[in-house]
Design a protein around this motif. Structure first.
Motif, mmCIF file in Angstrom:
data_model
loop_
_atom_site.group_PDB
_atom_site.id
_atom_site.type_symbol
_atom_site.label_atom_id
_atom_site.label_comp_id
_atom_site.label_asym_id
_atom_site.label_seq_id
_atom_site.Cartn_x
_atom_site.Cartn_y
_atom_site.Cartn_z
ATOM 1 N N TYR A 247 0.835 -1.197 0.000
ATOM 2 C CA TYR A 247 0.000 0.000 0.000
ATOM 3 C C TYR A 247 0.870 1.248 0.000
ATOM 4 O O TYR A 247 1.780 1.386 0.819
ATOM 5 N N LEU A 248 0.581 2.151 -0.931
ATOM 6 C CA LEU A 248 1.287 3.421 -1.022
ATOM 7 C C LEU A 248 0.393 4.525 -0.459
ATOM 8 O O LEU A 248 -0.767 4.655 -0.843
ATOM 9 N N LEU A 249 0.961 5.320 0.438
ATOM 10 C CA LEU A 249 0.263 6.485 0.989
ATOM 11 C C LEU A 249 1.212 7.672 0.874
ATOM 12 O O LEU A 249 1.926 8.014 1.808
ATOM 13 N N ASN A 267 -7.512 0.408 7.827
ATOM 14 C CA ASN A 267 -8.139 -0.116 6.613
ATOM 15 C C ASN A 267 -7.111 -0.828 5.737
ATOM 16 O O ASN A 267 -7.405 -1.876 5.151
ATOM 17 N N CYS A 268 -5.914 -0.276 5.660
ATOM 18 C CA CYS A 268 -4.842 -0.945 4.907
ATOM 19 C C CYS A 268 -4.461 -2.259 5.581
ATOM 20 O O CYS A 268 -4.272 -3.284 4.907
ATOM 21 N N ARG A 269 -4.363 -2.239 6.896
ATOM 22 C CA ARG A 269 -3.993 -3.444 7.656
ATOM 23 C C ARG A 269 -5.016 -4.553 7.443
ATOM 24 O O ARG A 269 -4.637 -5.725 7.269
ATOM 25 N N ARG A 270 -6.296 -4.207 7.440
ATOM 26 C CA ARG A 270 -7.351 -5.218 7.251
ATOM 27 C C ARG A 270 -7.317 -5.803 5.844
ATOM 28 O O ARG A 270 -7.589 -6.998 5.655
ATOM 29 N N ALA A 271 -7.022 -4.976 4.859
ATOM 30 C CA ALA A 271 -7.143 -5.410 3.465
ATOM 31 C C ALA A 271 -5.900 -6.096 2.922
ATOM 32 O O ALA A 271 -5.975 -6.843 1.945
ATOM 33 N N PHE A 319 1.329 3.874 13.637
ATOM 34 C CA PHE A 319 1.363 2.501 13.160
ATOM 35 C C PHE A 319 0.940 1.537 14.255
ATOM 36 O O PHE A 319 0.161 0.602 14.021
ATOM 37 N N GLY A 320 1.450 1.757 15.467
ATOM 38 C CA GLY A 320 1.112 0.863 16.575
ATOM 39 C C GLY A 320 -0.377 0.843 16.858
ATOM 40 O O GLY A 320 -0.951 -0.220 17.137
ATOM 41 N N ALA A 321 -1.035 1.994 16.789
ATOM 42 C CA ALA A 321 -2.471 2.076 17.051
ATOM 43 C C ALA A 321 -3.284 1.390 15.974
ATOM 44 O O ALA A 321 -4.452 1.034 16.186
ATOM 45 N N ALA A 322 -2.679 1.183 14.789
ATOM 46 C CA ALA A 322 -3.385 0.556 13.673
ATOM 47 C C ALA A 322 -3.043 -0.925 13.509
ATOM 48 O O ALA A 322 -3.454 -1.554 12.535
ATOM 49 N N GLY A 323 -2.296 -1.498 14.453
ATOM 50 C CA GLY A 323 -1.922 -2.910 14.340
ATOM 51 C C GLY A 323 -0.741 -3.139 13.429
ATOM 52 O O GLY A 323 -0.554 -4.238 12.905
ATOM 53 N N LEU A 324 0.071 -2.110 13.242
ATOM 54 C CA LEU A 324 1.267 -2.194 12.415
ATOM 55 C C LEU A 324 2.481 -1.799 13.250
ATOM 56 O O LEU A 324 2.330 -1.289 14.355
ATOM 57 N N GLY A 341 5.804 -0.010 6.978
ATOM 58 C CA GLY A 341 5.131 -0.693 8.074
ATOM 59 C C GLY A 341 4.739 -2.107 7.705
ATOM 60 O O GLY A 341 4.380 -2.394 6.557
ATOM 61 N N VAL A 342 4.838 -3.008 8.706
ATOM 62 C CA VAL A 342 4.384 -4.385 8.522
ATOM 63 C C VAL A 342 3.392 -4.691 9.633
ATOM 64 O O VAL A 342 3.281 -3.940 10.611
ATOM 65 N N ALA A 343 2.675 -5.797 9.480
ATOM 66 C CA ALA A 343 1.709 -6.187 10.511
ATOM 67 C C ALA A 343 2.420 -6.412 11.832
ATOM 68 O O ALA A 343 3.502 -7.023 11.882
ATOM 69 N N ASP A 344 1.855 -5.893 12.905
ATOM 70 C CA ASP A 344 2.438 -6.084 14.234
ATOM 71 C C ASP A 344 2.525 -7.580 14.526
ATOM 72 O O ASP A 344 1.577 -8.328 14.326
#
Length: 349
Positions: A247-249, A267-271, A319-324, A341-344
């Motif tokens: 995902y690019l932001l 949303n990026c983390r979920r998808a 990132f931490g708050a988003a599960g990353l 960022g990667v998945a936590d």
């Protein structure tokens, strides 16, 4: 005697300080002059060599005396140069002011000095006193609502962002080194310049350009060298994003407050597919007192929007708050860095 000398030194230092502060206060007139020159297209008429202010005024339909005054100020910083015959030439440093320059910055100048960004900056004391942007007070609505209702202003903004991106996209893509395969989703990708650079770097990659419908209407992603490898999908990144591997932001999170940024990242983390990554491409504010364009852009965000430029620690918290979690921060030849960022819980570096 010594006391008299100390007093004289103090007075001299005070005069120097006063002169410096006044000079700094007059600094706003330089970008005003730069905007004026860009608006009337002066640089376009200097591609074939130097011309007098009178000749340029005739070509641009402007007042010759006032045009000379504007160019004289711009020449003090090296974008133009006046010779002893009163002719102005465009320097190598100012070449990007031409509309047809290889990497033109004219649209970026017009965006950065547009009244939607200029007027709120003049009311910056409001930010200090109220803790909020004065944009709504000036224009009667938030920044992006105003753009949605003003097509001409929105066009200036999107064209300007595309112009800024043109100079950044290739070095950014080279700095990351995109994988050979997978699906890259450009979230809020605008006209698609960065996604195009990514796809060119990975011939097996597929892309999704994701943004609002009115933004996507101006996309440039349909080129022969990436034909059949990119889809255009409209949507709202606050609601959801398409599935993908990467995902690019780019210049997205700095527009929004922390809570909104966490929502986008979630949303990026979920998808994202297992092993996926999120690349936040924004200025990362360094510590210390050294100049950095991000510190300037941060005040533009403060005056007109609700977002801000962030430090590496700020990004780690988002990132931490988003599960990353932040895997690494990659510097680039541009003012921007790539925060990966990667998945936590993902054990990869």
């Amino acid at each position: 005697m010594n006391e008299d000398l100390r007093e004289a030194d103090t007075e001299a230092a005070g005069r120097r300080s006063s002169a410096r502060v006044v000079e700094e206060a007059l600094g706003f007139l330089y970008p005003a002059a730069l905007r004026a020159a860009a608006a009337v297209g002066v640089a376009d008429h200097l591609a074939d060599g130097p011309r007098t202010a009178a000749e340029l005024a005739q070509a641009t339909g402007t007042d010759p005396r006032n045009l000379h005054r504007v160019l004289r100020l711009l020449a003090t910083r090296g974008l133009f140069e006046e010779d002893d015959r009163g002719r102005f030439r465009l320097t190598a440093a100012g070449d990007a002011l031409r509309t047809d320059a290889p990497v033109s910055a004219r649209s970026a100048v017009l965006m950065l000095t547009d009244r939607a960004l200029w007027l709120p900056s003049g009311e910056m004391a409001h930010c200090l006193e109220k803790g909020t942007s004065p944009f709504g007070q000036i224009f009667g609505m938030p920044f992006f609502d105003y753009f949605a209702q003003n097509e001409d202003t929105a066009a200036v903004f999107h064209d300007g962002m595309a112009a800024m991106s043109d100079a950044e996209n290739e070095p950014l893509a080279d700095s990351y080194g995109f994988p050979a395969t997978g699906t890259v989703v450009d979230v809020g990708g605008g006209h698609g310049g960065f996604l195009l650079a990514a796809l060119r770097g990975g011939p097996g990659l597929r892309g999704v350009l994701y943004d609002r419908a009115h933004v996507l209407a101006g996309n440039r992603i349909d080129t022969s060298d990436v034909a059949g490898r990119c889809a255009v999908e409209k949507g709202d990144f606050f609601a959801s994003v398409p599935p993908g591997d990467l995902y690019l932001l780019k210049r997205i999170l700095h527009d929004w407050d922390d809570e909104q940024c966490v929502g986008i990242l979630r949303n990026c983390r979920r998808a994202m597919a297992p092993g996926g990554r999120v690349l936040v491409v924004d200025a990362v504010i360094p510590p210390g007192n050294a100049p950095h364009q991000g510190k300037t852009l941060d005040l533009m965000m403060m005056a007109s929007l609700v977002g801000r430029e962030r430090t590496e620690a700020d990004f780690a918290e988002l990132f931490g708050a988003a599960g990353l979690r932040v895997a690494r921060v990659i510097p680039t030849p541009t003012v921007l860095s790539i925060v990966e960022g990667v998945a936590d819980g993902d054990g990869r570096p």
